[in-house]
Design a protein around this motif. Structure first.
Motif, PDB file in Angstrom:
ATOM      1  N   ALA A 121      -7.330   9.814   3.872  1.00 38.22           N
ATOM      2  CA  ALA A 121      -7.883   9.200   2.474  1.00 38.22           C
ATOM      3  C   ALA A 121      -6.764   8.676   2.485  1.00 38.22           C
ATOM      4  CB  ALA A 121      -7.663  11.162   2.401  1.00 38.22           C
ATOM      5  N   SER A 122      -5.234   9.086   2.780  1.00 42.41           N
ATOM      6  CA  SER A 122      -4.448   8.323   2.329  1.00 42.41           C
ATOM      7  C   SER A 122      -3.718   7.267   2.843  1.00 42.41           C
ATOM      8  CB  SER A 122      -2.916   8.939   3.131  1.00 42.41           C
ATOM      9  OG  SER A 122      -2.718  10.095   2.268  1.00 42.41           O
ATOM     10  N   ALA A 123      -4.107   6.545   4.217  1.00 43.95           N
ATOM     11  CA  ALA A 123      -4.200   5.428   4.607  1.00 43.95           C
ATOM     12  C   ALA A 123      -5.575   4.761   3.492  1.00 43.95           C
ATOM     13  CB  ALA A 123      -4.952   4.680   5.489  1.00 43.95           C
ATOM     14  N   LYS A 124      -6.725   4.901   3.176  1.00 45.22           N
ATOM     15  CA  LYS A 124      -8.095   4.595   2.358  1.00 45.22           C
ATOM     16  C   LYS A 124      -7.055   4.523   0.976  1.00 45.22           C
ATOM     17  CE  LYS A 124     -12.229   4.931   0.990  1.00 45.22           C
ATOM     18  NZ  LYS A 124     -13.853   6.235   0.648  1.00 45.22           N
ATOM     19  N   ARG A 125      -6.353   5.109   0.193  1.00 43.41           N
ATOM     20  CA  ARG A 125      -5.954   5.147  -0.637  1.00 43.41           C
ATOM     21  C   ARG A 125      -4.759   3.854  -1.145  1.00 43.41           C
ATOM     22  NH1 ARG A 125      -6.688  10.530  -2.915  1.00 43.41           N
ATOM     23  NH2 ARG A 125      -4.928  11.056  -1.111  1.00 43.41           N
ATOM     24  N   ALA A 126      -4.210   3.408   0.128  1.00 40.36           N
ATOM     25  CA  ALA A 126      -3.009   2.143   0.580  1.00 40.36           C
ATOM     26  C   ALA A 126      -3.909   0.630   0.602  1.00 40.36           C
ATOM     27  CB  ALA A 126      -2.429   2.741   1.619  1.00 40.36           C
ATOM     28  N   LYS A 220      -2.195  -7.907  16.129  1.00 40.69           N
ATOM     29  CA  LYS A 220      -0.616  -8.761  15.952  1.00 40.69           C
ATOM     30  C   LYS A 220      -0.247  -7.136  15.089  1.00 40.69           C
ATOM     31  CE  LYS A 220       2.066 -10.656  12.332  1.00 40.69           C
ATOM     32  NZ  LYS A 220       3.085 -11.225  13.211  1.00 40.69           N
ATOM     33  N   LEU A 221       0.746  -6.613  15.974  1.00 40.30           N
ATOM     34  CA  LEU A 221       0.929  -5.141  15.248  1.00 40.30           C
ATOM     35  C   LEU A 221       1.879  -4.852  14.713  1.00 40.30           C
ATOM     36  CD1 LEU A 221      -0.227  -2.163  15.476  1.00 40.30           C
ATOM     37  CD2 LEU A 221       1.008  -1.868  17.330  1.00 40.30           C
ATOM     38  N   MET A 222       1.976  -4.642  13.252  1.00 37.55           N
ATOM     39  CA  MET A 222       3.032  -4.115  12.547  1.00 37.55           C
ATOM     40  C   MET A 222       3.326  -2.775  12.031  1.00 37.55           C
ATOM     41  SD  MET A 222       3.022  -5.533   8.220  1.00 37.55           S
ATOM     42  CE  MET A 222       3.824  -7.705   8.074  1.00 37.55           C
ATOM     43  N   THR A 223       4.490  -1.896  12.132  1.00 36.79           N
ATOM     44  CA  THR A 223       4.793  -0.646  11.866  1.00 36.79           C
ATOM     45  C   THR A 223       5.447  -0.991  10.789  1.00 36.79           C
ATOM     46  OG1 THR A 223       4.609  -1.109  14.341  1.00 36.79           O
ATOM     47  CG2 THR A 223       5.860   0.812  12.863  1.00 36.79           C
ATOM     48  N   VAL A 224       4.973   0.192  10.037  1.00 33.68           N
ATOM     49  CA  VAL A 224       5.275   0.121   8.499  1.00 33.68           C
ATOM     50  C   VAL A 224       6.021   1.804   8.153  1.00 33.68           C
ATOM     51  CG1 VAL A 224       5.084  -1.850   7.217  1.00 33.68           C
ATOM     52  CG2 VAL A 224       3.251   0.592   7.265  1.00 33.68           C
ATOM     53  N   ALA A 225       6.200   2.234   7.148  1.00 31.78           N
ATOM     54  CA  ALA A 225       6.818   3.642   6.583  1.00 31.78           C
ATOM     55  C   ALA A 225       5.552   4.131   6.724  1.00 31.78           C
ATOM     56  CB  ALA A 225       7.787   3.865   5.918  1.00 31.78           C
ATOM     57  N   ASN A 226       5.755   5.368   7.098  1.00 36.66           N
ATOM     58  CA  ASN A 226       4.350   6.580   6.618  1.00 36.66           C
ATOM     59  C   ASN A 226       3.575   6.943   5.929  1.00 36.66           C
ATOM     60  OD1 ASN A 226       2.888   7.987   8.278  1.00 36.66           O
ATOM     61  ND2 ASN A 226       3.398   9.728   9.018  1.00 36.66           N
ATOM     62  N   VAL A 227       2.303   6.654   6.143  1.00 38.17           N
ATOM     63  CA  VAL A 227       2.124   7.075   4.348  1.00 38.17           C
ATOM     64  C   VAL A 227       1.350   7.974   3.553  1.00 38.17           C
ATOM     65  CG1 VAL A 227       0.221   4.979   4.566  1.00 38.17           C
ATOM     66  CG2 VAL A 227      -0.849   6.896   5.412  1.00 38.17           C
ATOM     67  N   ARG A 228       2.318   9.631   4.901  1.00 40.95           N
ATOM     68  CA  ARG A 228       2.055  10.542   4.800  1.00 40.95           C
ATOM     69  C   ARG A 228       3.515  10.893   5.198  1.00 40.95           C
ATOM     70  NH1 ARG A 228      -2.632  13.367   2.723  1.00 40.95           N
ATOM     71  NH2 ARG A 228      -1.757  15.602   2.178  1.00 40.95           N
ATOM     72  N   VAL A 230       5.722  13.380   4.708  1.00 40.11           N
ATOM     73  CA  VAL A 230       5.747  14.856   5.227  1.00 40.11           C
ATOM     74  C   VAL A 230       3.872  15.129   4.232  1.00 40.11           C
ATOM     75  CG1 VAL A 230       8.039  15.063   5.349  1.00 40.11           C
ATOM     76  CG2 VAL A 230       6.475  15.434   2.717  1.00 40.11           C
ATOM     77  N   LEU A 231       3.386  16.855   4.249  1.00 40.60           N
ATOM     78  CA  LEU A 231       2.225  17.241   4.177  1.00 40.60           C
ATOM     79  C   LEU A 231       2.236  17.169   2.568  1.00 40.60           C
ATOM     80  CD1 LEU A 231       0.369  20.368   6.044  1.00 40.60           C
ATOM     81  CD2 LEU A 231      -0.475  17.829   5.755  1.00 40.60           C
ATOM     82  N   GLU A 232       3.631  17.417   2.290  1.00 34.44           N
ATOM     83  CA  GLU A 232       3.524  17.366   0.343  1.00 34.44           C
ATOM     84  C   GLU A 232       3.633  15.525  -0.551  1.00 34.44           C
ATOM     85  OE1 GLU A 232       5.306  19.101   1.852  1.00 34.44           O
ATOM     86  OE2 GLU A 232       4.574  20.350   2.250  1.00 34.44           O
ATOM     87  N   MET A 233       3.819  14.733   0.532  1.00 35.36           N
ATOM     88  CA  MET A 233       4.338  13.604   0.097  1.00 35.36           C
ATOM     89  C   MET A 233       2.969  12.337   0.718  1.00 35.36           C
ATOM     90  SD  MET A 233       8.152  12.190  -0.361  1.00 35.36           S
ATOM     91  CE  MET A 233       7.746  10.373   0.786  1.00 35.36           C
ATOM     92  N   GLU A 234       2.733  11.166  -0.261  1.00 37.71           N
ATOM     93  CA  GLU A 234       2.225  10.484   0.108  1.00 37.71           C
ATOM     94  C   GLU A 234       3.433   8.804  -0.177  1.00 37.71           C
ATOM     95  OE1 GLU A 234      -2.996   9.816  -0.994  1.00 37.71           O
ATOM     96  OE2 GLU A 234      -1.626   9.719  -2.110  1.00 37.71           O
ATOM     97  N   ASN A 235       3.208   7.711   1.034  1.00 43.51           N
ATOM     98  CA  ASN A 235       3.920   6.768   0.075  1.00 43.51           C
ATOM     99  C   ASN A 235       3.624   5.561   0.731  1.00 43.51           C
ATOM    100  OD1 ASN A 235       6.819   5.133   0.045  1.00 43.51           O
ATOM    101  ND2 ASN A 235       7.141   5.619   2.435  1.00 43.51           N
ATOM    102  N   LEU A 236       2.763   4.734  -0.276  1.00 38.24           N
ATOM    103  CA  LEU A 236       1.667   4.134  -0.134  1.00 38.24           C
ATOM    104  C   LEU A 236       2.079   2.822   0.293  1.00 38.24           C
ATOM    105  CD1 LEU A 236      -1.410   5.862  -2.127  1.00 38.24           C
ATOM    106  CD2 LEU A 236      -0.588   6.018   0.470  1.00 38.24           C
ATOM    107  N   ALA A 237       3.558   2.291  -0.972  1.00 38.39           N
ATOM    108  CA  ALA A 237       4.093   1.118  -1.133  1.00 38.39           C
ATOM    109  C   ALA A 237       3.758   0.302   0.293  1.00 38.39           C
ATOM    110  CB  ALA A 237       4.855   1.314  -2.725  1.00 38.39           C
ATOM    111  N   PRO A 238       4.975   0.730   0.970  1.00 37.76           N
ATOM    112  CA  PRO A 238       4.481  -0.214   2.668  1.00 37.76           C
ATOM    113  C   PRO A 238       4.432  -0.125   2.821  1.00 37.76           C
ATOM    114  CG  PRO A 238       6.834   1.457   2.577  1.00 37.76           C
ATOM    115  CD  PRO A 238       5.888   2.260   1.798  1.00 37.76           C
TER     116      PRO A 238
END
Length: 612
Positions: A121-126, A220-228, A230-238
């Protein structure tokens, strides 16, 4: 001039801004100029988009649209080599050029996550926030067998894939299994085999090395910061930023003519919906308000919201006014659509109208009956899209929340919608059926019926679908974007004031007192009534409401509330129909009330309503 130079330009030296939006069918260009120290949108032009044959070069349509703007403005914007002239000198050229695009079907993505309700769900929001259409969501718990999931990955031809799963430092196994499912499926990109499928990994950072090993050189694989993280937080910007970068670098670069367009632009080209979301976020932040925007098109309806600083966007892929009109009728059902129709209509004719609209999507209603019916369909398309948006725009699922004694008796608030109509300050409409309705009263009526605003809500519409241009401009010159948004983009329709509380036939809903320069009114609203008061755009009114028991304007049940309402092209609308909106079950009573609403809001004036 590249995008980095544009950002180093002194904003005060930018006097002439050229912006285009390359849509799937039409390329729209606008000119923004500094007049007496203020930025104003001055001229607009459009031309058919030329991504497909015979031109197969998007810049041809851009040059045509810009040439039209130049002719209207008396300003030469294109040189003899077919290039945009910069910087501006006298009545020649522009200082910066920016663009958005949804040509070629826009940005189409697949997302994958371990748990559907959490990382997926977090990935979909991003992805949605970046302006993508999400084609499918692959999860460990989506009830499909592995071979079915692999088959689905092979069938889809997305522009890119976003893979997420696990919190940082958590278990590695599940997200690696997901990567090992995608890798052998060999997903193929939409624009052919000339480049590698971009995959963004935004999951457990400790699993990044293992995920990398699961894929070969075909992607072509690109790794960015985790969208989740921790459970209590989303980090969608990266993840959103990575989607934008890959959209330019891969998807756009392989669409005909886009390399040239990218070289012209002074800021990265954004997907159109991403830019619309961007300007809505900017406005909500600058004015410290909660805002909701909707763009209803032929095939899809996009809903954008900013509540308490949190941005969400949803795409209702089969709720549109031409290509998807049959699906709207099937999803909403004909009786739900016909509850908005006050004329006697032949069901067979209606079915024909629906099919004709699908095969001739650019046609507009030619009769009063067709207009009333299409606007009824629009109400239901918007209502259903908003329901989907509320279901998606939720607090984070899987988070344990501290509870007070009072919460013990309420439902679990984890995963509750953050969209609250009582908190909504601004509702903005765009899309043909709303922006180009024959009367602005009709636009306001459709918005109120579909979204059911509560408390006090300001209604506005995007005058000429300028929000995408301003969304990308906000990245380069926020002041110019905000000034044009406020002065030229939004047409304020007025204010709607409505209480939350159930419809009770014949009962008193609330008393009101309205005071402004031109208006001094007091009275009582019975359940089921609507009233329209003229209130000019530059006028404000103090509205005091005293609700009956069971009705709430935001201060609590039965408690008095005072609002400062702004005027507009339509005026001030008081709505006592109750929330959620329920129509009387008796057809005769319903038609009587429906006609009274239509008459009060002056929705379909002359000829007189003799059909019912």
């Amino acid at each position: 001039m590249n995008s980095t130079t544009a950002k180093q330009l002194d904003p005060d030296q930018i006097n002439v801004i050229l912006a285009t939006d390359c849509g799937s069918t039409t390329t729209k260009a606008i000119l923004i100029e500094k007049i007496n120290g203020e930025y104003r949108q001055t001229f607009r032009g459009e031309a058919p988009t030329t991504v497909e044959e015979p031109a197969a070069d998007v810049t041809v349509g851009v040059v045509n649209a810009v040439t039209e703007v130049g002719e209207l403005a008396g300003r030469k914007l294109i040189d003899d080599n077919g290039e945009i002239i910069r910087p501006a000198q006298g009545d020649t050229g522009c200082d910066i050029y920016i663009s958005t695009s949804s040509a070629g079907g826009g940005l189409q993505m697949m997302v994958a996550g371990v748990v559907r309700e959490m990382s997926a769900a977090s990935a979909k929001r991003a992805a949605l926030g970046a302006g993508a259409i999400v084609m499918d969501m692959i999860c460990s718990n989506d009830k499909r067998l592995p071979h079915e999931q692999i088959q689905r990955i092979r069938e889809l031809r997305p522009d890119m894939i976003l893979l997420a799963g696990g919190t940082d430092g958590g278990t590695l196994k599940h997200v690696v299994e997901l990567a090992e499912l995608i890798a052998p499926a060999k997903p193929q990109p939409r624009f052919g085999g000339s480049y590698k499928m971009p995959i963004i990994y935004a999951g457990n950072q400790e699993a990044a090395k293992l995920v990398e090993e699961a894929f070969d050189d075909d992607v072509k694989l690109m790794t960015v910061a985790n969208v989740r993280p921790v459970l209590e937080m989303e980090n969608l910007a990266p993840a959103r930023d990575a989607i934008h970068d890959l959209f330019l670098e891969h998807v756009m670069a392989h669409a005909p003519g886009y390399n040239k367009l990218i070289s012209w632009a002074d800021a990265p080209i954004m997907p159109t919906p991403g830019a619309v979301g961007n300007i809505l976020q900017t406005i909500a932040e600058q004015q410290n308000i909660n805002a909701l925007g909707v763009d209803i098109g032929g095939a899809t309806t996009d809903v954008f919201s900013v509540f308490d600083g949190t941005f969400n966007r949803t795409v209702s892929a089969n709720l549109g006014m031409s290509y998807s009109i049959s699906n709207v009728c099937a999803s909403a059902t004909l009786p739900m659509i016909l509850r908005w129709v006050h004329l006697d209509m032949d069901p067979r004719e209606l079915r024909n109208h629906i099919k004709n609209k699908m095969i001739r999507p650019t046609t507009i209603p030619q009769t009063r009956e067709a207009l009333v019916f299409e606007q009824a369909v629009a109400r239901e398309a918007l209502r259903l899209a908003y329901i989907q948006h509320k279901e998606f725009a939720t607090t984070l699922k899987g988070v344990q929340q501290q509870r007070t004694v009072g919460d013990t008796f309420s439902q679990n608030s984890s995963g509750a919608s953050i969209v609250d109509n009582m908190k909504l300050n601004l509702l903005v409409a765009s899309g043909g059926v709303l922006s180009h309705a024959p009367s602005m009263n009709q636009t306001a009526g459709m918005m109120i019926d579909a979204f059911e605003p509560e408390g006090m809500t300001v209604l506005a519409k995007d005058s000429i679908f300028m929000m995408p241009h301003l969304g990308v401009l906000a990245q380069v010159h926020p002041r110019a974007a905000l000034e044009v948004f406020e002065r030229d983009c939004l047409i304020y329709l007025g204010t709607c004031i409505a209480p939350r509380g159930l419809y009770r036939a014949g009962k008193s809903c609330f008393r009101y007192h309205i005071r402004s320069h031109s208006l001094k009114e007091s009275g009582e609203m019975l359940c089921g009534e609507m009233k329209l008061f003229p209130l000019d755009e530059d006028e404000q009114a103090t509205v005091t409401v005293e609700p009956g028991r069971g009705y709430d304007f935001g201060a609590g049940s039965g408690k008095r509330k005072e609002f400062q309402a702004r005027g507009g092209k339509v005026g001030l609308i008081l709505d006592a129909r109750g929330r959620p909106l329920v129509v009387p079950t008796s057809e005769k009573d319903h038609l009587t009330e429906l006609n009274s609403w239509i008459e009060e809001l002056q929705l379909y004036p002359e000829p007189a309503l003799t059909e019912v």
